[in-house]
Design a protein around this motif. Structure first.
Motif, mmCIF file in Angstrom:
data_model
loop_
_atom_site.group_PDB
_atom_site.id
_atom_site.type_symbol
_atom_site.label_atom_id
_atom_site.label_comp_id
_atom_site.label_asym_id
_atom_site.label_seq_id
_atom_site.Cartn_x
_atom_site.Cartn_y
_atom_site.Cartn_z
ATOM 1 N N SER A 20 0.855 -1.184 0.000
ATOM 2 C CA SER A 20 0.000 0.000 0.000
ATOM 3 C C SER A 20 0.894 1.236 0.000
ATOM 4 O O SER A 20 2.105 1.162 0.238
ATOM 5 N N PHE A 21 0.290 2.375 -0.229
ATOM 6 C CA PHE A 21 1.005 3.651 -0.193
ATOM 7 C C PHE A 21 1.703 3.806 1.159
ATOM 8 O O PHE A 21 2.888 4.138 1.223
ATOM 9 N N GLY A 22 0.965 3.554 2.225
ATOM 10 C CA GLY A 22 1.511 3.687 3.578
ATOM 11 C C GLY A 22 2.630 2.691 3.853
ATOM 12 O O GLY A 22 3.627 3.036 4.490
ATOM 13 N N GLU A 23 2.454 1.454 3.401
ATOM 14 C CA GLU A 23 3.492 0.434 3.604
ATOM 15 C C GLU A 23 4.778 0.816 2.885
ATOM 16 O O GLU A 23 5.873 0.700 3.451
ATOM 17 N N LEU A 24 4.658 1.273 1.647
ATOM 18 C CA LEU A 24 5.835 1.666 0.881
ATOM 19 C C LEU A 24 6.556 2.815 1.574
ATOM 20 O O LEU A 24 7.777 2.795 1.733
ATOM 21 N N SER A 25 5.804 3.793 2.019
ATOM 22 C CA SER A 25 6.368 4.933 2.718
ATOM 23 C C SER A 25 7.072 4.491 4.003
ATOM 24 O O SER A 25 8.187 4.923 4.303
ATOM 25 N N HIS A 26 6.434 3.597 4.741
ATOM 26 C CA HIS A 26 6.998 3.108 6.011
ATOM 27 C C HIS A 26 8.250 2.268 5.790
ATOM 28 O O HIS A 26 9.275 2.467 6.452
ATOM 29 N N ILE A 27 8.186 1.322 4.871
ATOM 30 C CA ILE A 27 9.317 0.431 4.605
ATOM 31 C C ILE A 27 10.544 1.228 4.180
ATOM 32 O O ILE A 27 11.668 0.938 4.607
ATOM 33 N N CYS A 28 10.334 2.243 3.354
ATOM 34 C CA CYS A 28 11.452 3.037 2.829
ATOM 35 C C CYS A 28 11.813 4.214 3.738
ATOM 36 O O CYS A 28 12.763 4.947 3.456
ATOM 37 N N SER A 51 -7.513 4.540 -8.543
ATOM 38 C CA SER A 51 -8.050 4.342 -7.201
ATOM 39 C C SER A 51 -7.479 5.382 -6.241
ATOM 40 O O SER A 51 -6.388 5.903 -6.432
ATOM 41 N N LYS A 52 -8.226 5.650 -5.185
ATOM 42 C CA LYS A 52 -7.744 6.560 -4.149
ATOM 43 C C LYS A 52 -6.713 5.871 -3.252
ATOM 44 O O LYS A 52 -5.979 6.534 -2.541
ATOM 45 N N GLN A 53 -6.682 4.550 -3.282
ATOM 46 C CA GLN A 53 -5.731 3.797 -2.460
ATOM 47 C C GLN A 53 -4.718 3.115 -3.370
ATOM 48 O O GLN A 53 -4.951 2.016 -3.857
ATOM 49 N N TRP A 54 -3.619 3.807 -3.603
ATOM 50 C CA TRP A 54 -2.588 3.282 -4.485
ATOM 51 C C TRP A 54 -1.953 2.022 -3.924
ATOM 52 O O TRP A 54 -1.756 1.895 -2.721
ATOM 53 N N ARG A 55 -1.612 1.102 -4.825
ATOM 54 C CA ARG A 55 -0.851 -0.111 -4.501
ATOM 55 C C ARG A 55 0.389 -0.105 -5.386
ATOM 56 O O ARG A 55 0.332 0.323 -6.530
ATOM 57 N N PHE A 56 1.492 -0.579 -4.835
ATOM 58 C CA PHE A 56 2.752 -0.590 -5.559
ATOM 59 C C PHE A 56 3.330 -1.998 -5.584
ATOM 60 O O PHE A 56 3.187 -2.752 -4.633
#
Length: 107
Positions: A20-28, A51-56
């Motif tokens: 998720s957007f938040g996971e990517l931000s947190h991991i990095c 979508s409003k909830q980006w997935r990477f």
């Protein structure tokens, strides 16, 4: 003699993994605005841009990490890092093709 009991936890990231957007931000360990700037620069492409909830993908995670290293180690700006990343990926594609050609010549 001292024994270091510190351990490094990690995961192997495959291309088909999703974050998720938040996971990517947190991991990095980066702020959300920086991730957004990578998307705006065309460095990252969310799997579901509408979508409003980006997935990477896992590939996006690796791209963020390469960009971070380029900026930290070489002081490259975002546009320069994007260009360097593109060239690195092209070199990897060419190396893979060369390896396939070499292996088919042997057999």
């Amino acid at each position: 003699m001292t024994i270091n009991h510190d351990a490094i936890d990690g995961i192997i990231v495959e291309d088909d993994m999703e974050f998720s957007f938040g996971e990517l931000s947190h991991i990095c360990a980066v702020n959300a605005e920086w991730i957004i700037s990578l998307v705006e620069e065309g460095i990252l492409e969310p799997m579901n841009i509408t979508s409003k909830q980006w997935r990477f993908s896992g590939a996006c995670l690796r791209r963020v990490q390469v960009i971070q290293r380029l900026q930290k180690d070489l002081g490259v700006n975002l546009a320069g890092a994007a260009l360097a990343l593109q060239l690195l990926e092209e070199v990897e594609i060419l190396r893979t093709r060369l390896s396939i050609i070499k292996s088919s010549d042997i057999g």
